[in-house]
Design an enzyme around this catalytic site. Sequence first.
Site, PDB file in Angstrom:
ATOM      1  N   LYS A  33      47.048  26.181 -14.669  1.00  0.00           N
ATOM      2  CA  LYS A  33      47.053  26.939 -13.417  1.00  0.00           C
ATOM      3  C   LYS A  33      45.688  27.583 -13.253  1.00  0.00           C
ATOM      4  O   LYS A  33      45.265  28.401 -14.066  1.00  0.00           O
ATOM      5  CB  LYS A  33      48.129  28.023 -13.390  1.00  0.00           C
ATOM      6  CG  LYS A  33      48.181  28.739 -12.024  1.00  0.00           C
ATOM      7  CD  LYS A  33      49.080  29.954 -12.057  1.00  0.00           C
ATOM      8  CE  LYS A  33      48.407  31.179 -12.649  1.00  0.00           C
ATOM      9  NZ  LYS A  33      47.412  31.820 -11.737  1.00  0.00           N
ATOM     10  N   ASP A  60      46.121  27.675  -7.720  1.00  0.00           N
ATOM     11  CA  ASP A  60      46.807  28.896  -7.275  1.00  0.00           C
ATOM     12  C   ASP A  60      45.841  29.794  -6.499  1.00  0.00           C
ATOM     13  O   ASP A  60      45.398  30.825  -7.000  1.00  0.00           O
ATOM     14  CB  ASP A  60      47.369  29.611  -8.508  1.00  0.00           C
ATOM     15  CG  ASP A  60      48.082  30.908  -8.172  1.00  0.00           C
ATOM     16  OD1 ASP A  60      48.614  31.011  -7.054  1.00  0.00           O
ATOM     17  OD2 ASP A  60      48.103  31.806  -9.039  1.00  0.00           O
ATOM     18  N   LYS A  62      46.567  30.680  -3.140  1.00  0.00           N
ATOM     19  CA  LYS A  62      47.383  31.444  -2.176  1.00  0.00           C
ATOM     20  C   LYS A  62      46.719  31.540  -0.802  1.00  0.00           C
ATOM     21  O   LYS A  62      46.478  32.632  -0.283  1.00  0.00           O
ATOM     22  CB  LYS A  62      47.668  32.848  -2.723  1.00  0.00           C
ATOM     23  CG  LYS A  62      48.383  32.877  -4.075  1.00  0.00           C
ATOM     24  CD  LYS A  62      48.656  34.316  -4.498  1.00  0.00           C
ATOM     25  CE  LYS A  62      49.346  34.389  -5.848  1.00  0.00           C
ATOM     26  NZ  LYS A  62      48.449  34.038  -6.972  1.00  0.00           N
ATOM     27  N   PHE A  63      46.470  30.397  -0.197  1.00  0.00           N
ATOM     28  CA  PHE A  63      45.787  30.390   1.099  1.00  0.00           C
ATOM     29  C   PHE A  63      46.587  31.158   2.151  1.00  0.00           C
ATOM     30  O   PHE A  63      47.800  30.999   2.274  1.00  0.00           O
ATOM     31  CB  PHE A  63      45.558  28.953   1.567  1.00  0.00           C
ATOM     32  CG  PHE A  63      44.676  28.145   0.658  1.00  0.00           C
ATOM     33  CD1 PHE A  63      43.409  28.595   0.316  1.00  0.00           C
ATOM     34  CD2 PHE A  63      45.106  26.929   0.141  1.00  0.00           C
ATOM     35  CE1 PHE A  63      42.585  27.851  -0.527  1.00  0.00           C
ATOM     36  CE2 PHE A  63      44.294  26.178  -0.698  1.00  0.00           C
ATOM     37  CZ  PHE A  63      43.034  26.637  -1.033  1.00  0.00           C
ATOM     38  N   ASP A  65      45.510  32.266   6.086  1.00  0.00           N
ATOM     39  CA  ASP A  65      44.484  32.332   7.116  1.00  0.00           C
ATOM     40  C   ASP A  65      45.053  31.711   8.382  1.00  0.00           C
ATOM     41  O   ASP A  65      46.249  31.402   8.440  1.00  0.00           O
ATOM     42  CB  ASP A  65      43.221  31.589   6.638  1.00  0.00           C
ATOM     43  CG  ASP A  65      41.935  32.227   7.153  1.00  0.00           C
ATOM     44  OD1 ASP A  65      41.845  32.463   8.380  1.00  0.00           O
ATOM     45  OD2 ASP A  65      41.022  32.473   6.345  1.00  0.00           O
ATOM     46  N   ILE A  66      44.208  31.488   9.380  1.00  0.00           N
ATOM     47  CA  ILE A  66      44.692  30.826  10.588  1.00  0.00           C
ATOM     48  C   ILE A  66      45.082  29.385  10.241  1.00  0.00           C
ATOM     49  O   ILE A  66      44.567  28.812   9.273  1.00  0.00           O
ATOM     50  CB  ILE A  66      43.641  30.868  11.719  1.00  0.00           C
ATOM     51  CG1 ILE A  66      42.371  30.120  11.308  1.00  0.00           C
ATOM     52  CG2 ILE A  66      43.335  32.308  12.123  1.00  0.00           C
ATOM     53  CD1 ILE A  66      41.368  29.963  12.441  1.00  0.00           C
ATOM     54  N   PRO A  67      46.015  28.785  10.976  1.00  0.00           N
ATOM     55  CA  PRO A  67      46.550  27.462  10.616  1.00  0.00           C
ATOM     56  C   PRO A  67      45.498  26.393  10.358  1.00  0.00           C
ATOM     57  O   PRO A  67      45.587  25.654   9.362  1.00  0.00           O
ATOM     58  CB  PRO A  67      47.425  27.111  11.817  1.00  0.00           C
ATOM     59  CG  PRO A  67      47.912  28.439  12.315  1.00  0.00           C
ATOM     60  CD  PRO A  67      46.740  29.365  12.133  1.00  0.00           C
ATOM     61  N   ASN A  68      44.482  26.293  11.204  1.00  0.00           N
ATOM     62  CA  ASN A  68      43.480  25.246  11.047  1.00  0.00           C
ATOM     63  C   ASN A  68      42.702  25.397   9.741  1.00  0.00           C
ATOM     64  O   ASN A  68      42.424  24.414   9.045  1.00  0.00           O
ATOM     65  CB  ASN A  68      42.515  25.270  12.240  1.00  0.00           C
ATOM     66  CG  ASN A  68      41.555  24.106  12.224  1.00  0.00           C
ATOM     67  OD1 ASN A  68      41.960  22.957  12.125  1.00  0.00           O
ATOM     68  ND2 ASN A  68      40.264  24.402  12.329  1.00  0.00           N
ATOM     69  N   THR A  69      42.368  26.626   9.397  1.00  0.00           N
ATOM     70  CA  THR A  69      41.628  26.882   8.162  1.00  0.00           C
ATOM     71  C   THR A  69      42.464  26.536   6.938  1.00  0.00           C
ATOM     72  O   THR A  69      41.973  25.920   5.981  1.00  0.00           O
ATOM     73  CB  THR A  69      41.187  28.361   8.102  1.00  0.00           C
ATOM     74  OG1 THR A  69      40.326  28.627   9.210  1.00  0.00           O
ATOM     75  CG2 THR A  69      40.459  28.676   6.811  1.00  0.00           C
ATOM     76  N   THR A 119      55.025  38.886  -7.888  1.00  0.00           N
ATOM     77  CA  THR A 119      55.910  39.396  -8.940  1.00  0.00           C
ATOM     78  C   THR A 119      55.508  40.786  -9.433  1.00  0.00           C
ATOM     79  O   THR A 119      56.272  41.432 -10.148  1.00  0.00           O
ATOM     80  CB  THR A 119      55.970  38.436 -10.142  1.00  0.00           C
ATOM     81  OG1 THR A 119      54.647  38.210 -10.618  1.00  0.00           O
ATOM     82  CG2 THR A 119      56.616  37.123  -9.758  1.00  0.00           C
ATOM     83  N   ARG A 180      57.902  35.174 -20.099  1.00  0.00           N
ATOM     84  CA  ARG A 180      57.463  35.728 -21.379  1.00  0.00           C
ATOM     85  C   ARG A 180      58.461  35.365 -22.472  1.00  0.00           C
ATOM     86  O   ARG A 180      59.650  35.691 -22.348  1.00  0.00           O
ATOM     87  CB  ARG A 180      57.388  37.263 -21.305  1.00  0.00           C
ATOM     88  CG  ARG A 180      56.373  37.810 -20.310  1.00  0.00           C
ATOM     89  CD  ARG A 180      54.974  37.776 -20.893  1.00  0.00           C
ATOM     90  NE  ARG A 180      54.028  38.458 -20.036  1.00  0.00           N
ATOM     91  CZ  ARG A 180      53.384  37.905 -19.010  1.00  0.00           C
ATOM     92  NH1 ARG A 180      53.621  36.643 -18.697  1.00  0.00           N
ATOM     93  NH2 ARG A 180      52.504  38.597 -18.308  1.00  0.00           N
ATOM     94  N   GLY A 209      50.962  32.844 -19.132  1.00  0.00           N
ATOM     95  CA  GLY A 209      49.576  33.200 -19.396  1.00  0.00           C
ATOM     96  C   GLY A 209      49.362  33.739 -20.786  1.00  0.00           C
ATOM     97  O   GLY A 209      49.244  32.997 -21.752  1.00  0.00           O
ATOM     98  N   ARG A 210      49.345  35.055 -20.890  1.00  0.00           N
ATOM     99  CA  ARG A 210      48.946  35.723 -22.125  1.00  0.00           C
ATOM    100  C   ARG A 210      49.690  35.304 -23.389  1.00  0.00           C
ATOM    101  O   ARG A 210      49.074  35.229 -24.458  1.00  0.00           O
ATOM    102  CB  ARG A 210      49.036  37.241 -21.931  1.00  0.00           C
ATOM    103  CG  ARG A 210      47.854  37.796 -21.160  1.00  0.00           C
ATOM    104  CD  ARG A 210      48.074  39.211 -20.693  1.00  0.00           C
ATOM    105  NE  ARG A 210      48.403  39.226 -19.272  1.00  0.00           N
ATOM    106  CZ  ARG A 210      48.521  40.326 -18.552  1.00  0.00           C
ATOM    107  NH1 ARG A 210      48.378  41.505 -19.117  1.00  0.00           N
ATOM    108  NH2 ARG A 210      48.798  40.256 -17.269  1.00  0.00           N
TER     109      ARG A 210
END
Length: 231
Positions: A33, A60, A62-63, A65-69, A119, A180, A209-210
């Site tokens: 990730k 990851d 997490k876009f 923005d405006i739809p086109n972008t 989360t 975890r 992760g950790r």
Amino acid sequence: MALPKIYVALDCQTQEAADNLVSQLPAGKVGLKVGKELFTAIGPDWVKKQVEQGFSVFLDLKFHDIPNTVAKAVTSAAKIGVDIVNVHASGGTEMMSAARDALKQFDKPPLLIAVTVLTSMSDSDLNEIGIQATAEQQVLKLAKLAQQAGLNGVVCSAQEARMLKHDLGTSFKLVTPGIRPANSATGDQKRVMTPEAAIEAGVDYMVIGRPITQAADPTASVAEILTSIGE
């Protein structure tokens, strides 16, 4: 080929640190990730190299923005070869639909996943930004929006997995951070669960992760977790 059930969160700040960690992970058995921290530091070429070396990658970013972008952003992600890419469900149906449509040009498009409620956020955190619903209520509302927009699934906490599978069906994919092993600290995640319990609850892909990245022996930690979920 089926995607791995575990994606290791590469929360690294340098390429050297990322390379060192990845060298201790088994390609094919776990995915990677790549989030904002690492992607901003070392960019798409490094990610593409990991794909070429056989790793499944969850980008990851997490876009939102405006739809086109957002449509152009997920297209760029797909060209790198990642298997999972995500957008914020709170960007709305039009934005999510634009992202979905942009991926139709690819023979093997990545899974398009929506982020519901982070989360790290509690009910009081949501209330602070003007959302009166509980975290669970808001997750379900945004997950339904994502499904209606044609997305493949959502990022959610493991605690919401049973509810989402029940309400949205078993084919709707659930990607879950805050996983975890029983002997690990919870860190900054407020809604956590063990890998075994997460699988039982219906989680499809777990982000860890950790407990792996800060382990004395990441390779052994991965092997132990895979064994615990029967992989």
